[in-house]
Design a protein around this motif. Sequence first.
Motif, PDB file in Angstrom:
ATOM      1  N   ILE A 131      26.513  96.776  42.833  1.00 52.80           N
ATOM      2  CA  ILE A 131      25.297  97.585  43.026  1.00 52.80           C
ATOM      3  C   ILE A 131      25.254  98.091  44.455  1.00 52.80           C
ATOM      4  CG2 ILE A 131      22.777  97.570  43.005  1.00 52.80           C
ATOM      5  CD1 ILE A 131      22.920  95.459  40.824  1.00 52.80           C
ATOM      6  N   GLU A 132      25.062  99.407  44.630  1.00 50.72           N
ATOM      7  CA  GLU A 132      25.042  99.979  45.979  1.00 50.72           C
ATOM      8  C   GLU A 132      23.762  99.567  46.687  1.00 50.72           C
ATOM      9  OE1 GLU A 132      25.521 104.134  45.349  1.00 50.72           O
ATOM     10  OE2 GLU A 132      27.612 103.931  44.695  1.00 50.72           O
ATOM     11  N   PRO A 133      23.872  98.923  47.859  1.00 50.92           N
ATOM     12  CA  PRO A 133      22.667  98.486  48.570  1.00 50.92           C
ATOM     13  C   PRO A 133      21.941  99.671  49.211  1.00 50.92           C
ATOM     14  CG  PRO A 133      24.605  97.986  49.864  1.00 50.92           C
ATOM     15  CD  PRO A 133      25.096  98.545  48.569  1.00 50.92           C
ATOM     16  N   THR A 135      25.786  95.761  55.143  1.00 46.68           N
ATOM     17  CA  THR A 135      25.854  97.160  55.536  1.00 46.68           C
ATOM     18  C   THR A 135      25.392  98.010  54.358  1.00 46.68           C
ATOM     19  OG1 THR A 135      27.272  98.915  56.397  1.00 46.68           O
ATOM     20  CG2 THR A 135      28.259  97.420  54.803  1.00 46.68           C
ATOM     21  N   PHE A 136      24.883  99.207  54.644  1.00 44.61           N
ATOM     22  CA  PHE A 136      24.554 100.147  53.566  1.00 44.61           C
ATOM     23  C   PHE A 136      24.661 101.557  54.121  1.00 44.61           C
ATOM     24  CE2 PHE A 136      20.267 101.940  54.323  1.00 44.61           C
ATOM     25  CZ  PHE A 136      19.932 101.246  55.464  1.00 44.61           C
ATOM     26  N   VAL A 137      24.682 102.528  53.215  1.00 43.04           N
ATOM     27  CA  VAL A 137      24.843 103.919  53.620  1.00 43.04           C
ATOM     28  C   VAL A 137      23.533 104.653  53.384  1.00 43.04           C
ATOM     29  CG1 VAL A 137      26.127 106.036  53.254  1.00 43.04           C
ATOM     30  CG2 VAL A 137      27.300 103.838  53.093  1.00 43.04           C
ATOM     31  N   GLU A 138      23.019 105.252  54.450  1.00 36.87           N
ATOM     32  CA  GLU A 138      21.678 105.843  54.416  1.00 36.87           C
ATOM     33  C   GLU A 138      21.800 107.364  54.344  1.00 36.87           C
ATOM     34  OE1 GLU A 138      18.460 104.059  57.163  1.00 36.87           O
ATOM     35  OE2 GLU A 138      19.020 105.935  58.098  1.00 36.87           O
ATOM     36  N   GLY A 142      29.465 109.635  51.716  1.00 37.55           N
ATOM     37  CA  GLY A 142      28.475 108.784  51.059  1.00 37.55           C
ATOM     38  C   GLY A 142      28.963 108.143  49.791  1.00 37.55           C
ATOM     39  N   CYS A 143      30.260 107.771  49.734  1.00 36.84           N
ATOM     40  CA  CYS A 143      30.810 107.200  48.507  1.00 36.84           C
ATOM     41  C   CYS A 143      30.463 105.722  48.340  1.00 36.84           C
ATOM     42  CB  CYS A 143      32.322 107.377  48.458  1.00 36.84           C
ATOM     43  SG  CYS A 143      33.208 106.377  49.664  1.00 36.84           S
ATOM     44  N   ASN A 144      29.958 105.073  49.426  1.00 34.98           N
ATOM     45  CA  ASN A 144      29.551 103.668  49.359  1.00 34.98           C
ATOM     46  C   ASN A 144      30.699 102.683  49.179  1.00 34.98           C
ATOM     47  OD1 ASN A 144      26.753 102.776  49.684  1.00 34.98           O
ATOM     48  ND2 ASN A 144      26.333 104.431  48.243  1.00 34.98           N
TER      49      ASN A 144
END
Lengths: 316, 442
Positions: free
Chosen positions: A76-78, A87-90, A57-59
């Motif tokens: 900024i992490e989406p 894309t984003f990390v959930e 989860g380091c983005n």
Amino acid sequence: MSSDNNKTKLSRRAFLKNVGAGAAAMVAAHLAGEIQPASADTENGWGILIDLTRCVGCNSCALACKETNNMPDADIEPTKLSSKALTFVEPHEVTTISGDAKKRYVKRQCMHCLNASCASACPVGAMYKSDEGPIVYRAERCMGCRYCQLACPFAIPSFEWDNGITPVISKCWMCHDRLQEGLKPACVEACPTGTLRVGRRDELLAQAHAQIESNPGRYVDHIFGEFEVGGTSMLYLSDTPFEELGFLVDVPLTAPPEQTRKVTNTLPFALTGVMALMAGTAAYTNRTSEKTDKQEDKEQAEAPAATEDNENKNKV
Amino acid sequence: MELITSPVLWIVLTLSLGIPALFIVSVRYVVVRLAGRFGGSLPVAAPDASAIPLPRFASRAQAIRILLLAAVMGMGVGIILLKYVYGIGAISNLSDQFPWGVWIGIDVMSGIALAAGGFVIAGTVHIFGIKRFEPLIRPAILTAFLGYALEVAGLMADLGRPYNLWQPMVHWRPYSMMWVVGMCVASLLTIYIIQELLPAVLEKLSEFEVVADRLPIEMVYNLLKKTTIIVVFLSVVISMLHQSSLGSLWVLVPGKLSAIWYSLYLPLFFLISAVVAGLTMVIVESYLSSKAFDHGLEIDLMADLGKMAAIILSVYLVARGMDMTVKGVWPMVFEPTLQAATFWPEMILGVVAPIILFSVKSWRYNPKILFRGAVLALVFGIVLNRLNVSLFGILPYTGYVYTPSWMEIMVTISLHCFGVVAFVLAIKYLPIFPHEDEHGAH
């Protein structure tokens, strides 16, 4: 009056011939496969294997994606897919199959279906399946009808809702330009843990199956994307049941465009049938009505036929 | 303060006042000119060619009504213009999860079904040769033309990039149902213009010797007259394709549309119900115009339309029932869900009730009961069905993320006001509906 009838009869015959020829040409073109569906079958295109057990989860992937695709707020992490994040990390709090309570991170993006609903939906080919596998969008053709958004079984494509004149659809395109240059997609290159692997889809599938078999008990015996919606280029490996990670596990296993194909395959024949039936009916009823017309004409003994046709003809 | 000095505000305000006013005046001008062409049907003498007729109000109440109507139309125009400044998100509650809302559900899906009268009546008269329905062709074609024109106008609100509307004609995608729909609309509008408008233009042109001597106007005119049957035939076929393709659009979303409505036979259901919509719409329009303009209602023809609607609705009911049995979704409609709550009115009020009302002969020949049956079929059988497919049936997949914003509803109301204004002006000045005294001539 009678010469008029002859003329309409002639034109009707010529017309029926034309209709027949047109329909036949349509069916012939159809059978010869001249008209191809929007997406060619590219089983062996590029794909990305995502091993969720390795993700921390380091983005890095999401930020690299923003930077490569010139998105705003690149630092900024989406937290969700939008026209500003492909894309984003959930994050998910889950229990793995070995019984541990863990945090798991799921990278979300376009699944790049093998037979993609969005590409099949697009009326102008703005969304299309490239020869290399990724589903690519070209804004210059787009009408902004958003049928691709409706069609997508994973609800991925984003629309620019705040753009008045030139809104575009945005979604991951697997860095198609980089792939063509022989480079890895930005997210794969940025991943520090080896969660993401790019390769030919069948090779990735073979690797994933080998991983499941050689590590018994570590992975769920299921590769998400192998069969879902007819197969996707994005493949997920997980140690947690996919439904707990928010995956849409009840998507159809056949590609939705196959359903539309059933309709479009019937259409030329249905159309030909309907046209033949209608032409036949028209020819029959018009002949019978001409007969009755003539009888009426005799009865009315040269009463002026006050039809709109004649009125207009007089004017010209 | 910043808002007042913004040129955007003033441009939008001017245009939203100007466009409806221009629309009303120009439609009135066109129909009055056309009325002169047909001759005899105008209550006053044919107007002189150059004057643009300005609306005159019969009473204060009528003036207020018309001004209110114009205000609603203006608001719709203003909202659509705002969309081009601030984006669709600013005026609607549409989102990436729910990209198609009431504009598609009501303006396109329902609006086109309600415009089906054109091909239904044209087919009845010209293909099946049932000539006694001929007096109904004009109102039906007028409704169809307005319906299609409004669909295109509605797309100006709904499409993100409407200036690319021509792209489907260049890039053919016959496997995209959206492409099929787009091509159908384009060709039908062209056909209606060629069939209805071009002869009038040619007649006008032939009056000028300079033009008539140099261009083969008479030949084109005669060619048009001779090929009428082909044009009618084509318009009927394309209309049928168009109606069914609106259903085919949803065949692509098996995972999203509730199984109550999802079916491979959606195109067929859309086509059959569109035929019913066409029949009942003609009943409703004839009834309302007979009330408004105080001319007689051709109850024999209307009752026959009702009878046809009842037969087709029965086929539709059986087909839907069989489809649901094959899919095995009957348990779903007995669960306490929103979908079950919208399914039952659709079937009971929209299909079963009209069948009963149209089946009893004495009810069928009673204008009021016939009218109510037709309204039920339209509102519940057609509009609710289209909303069920395009809105309510999608909600379980997306979650309850969408309720239309007031501006979306305003745009829809406004568009329909445009249609009503054009329709009322046309039937007021043009010989659209058969009048009692005229009937003998047909």
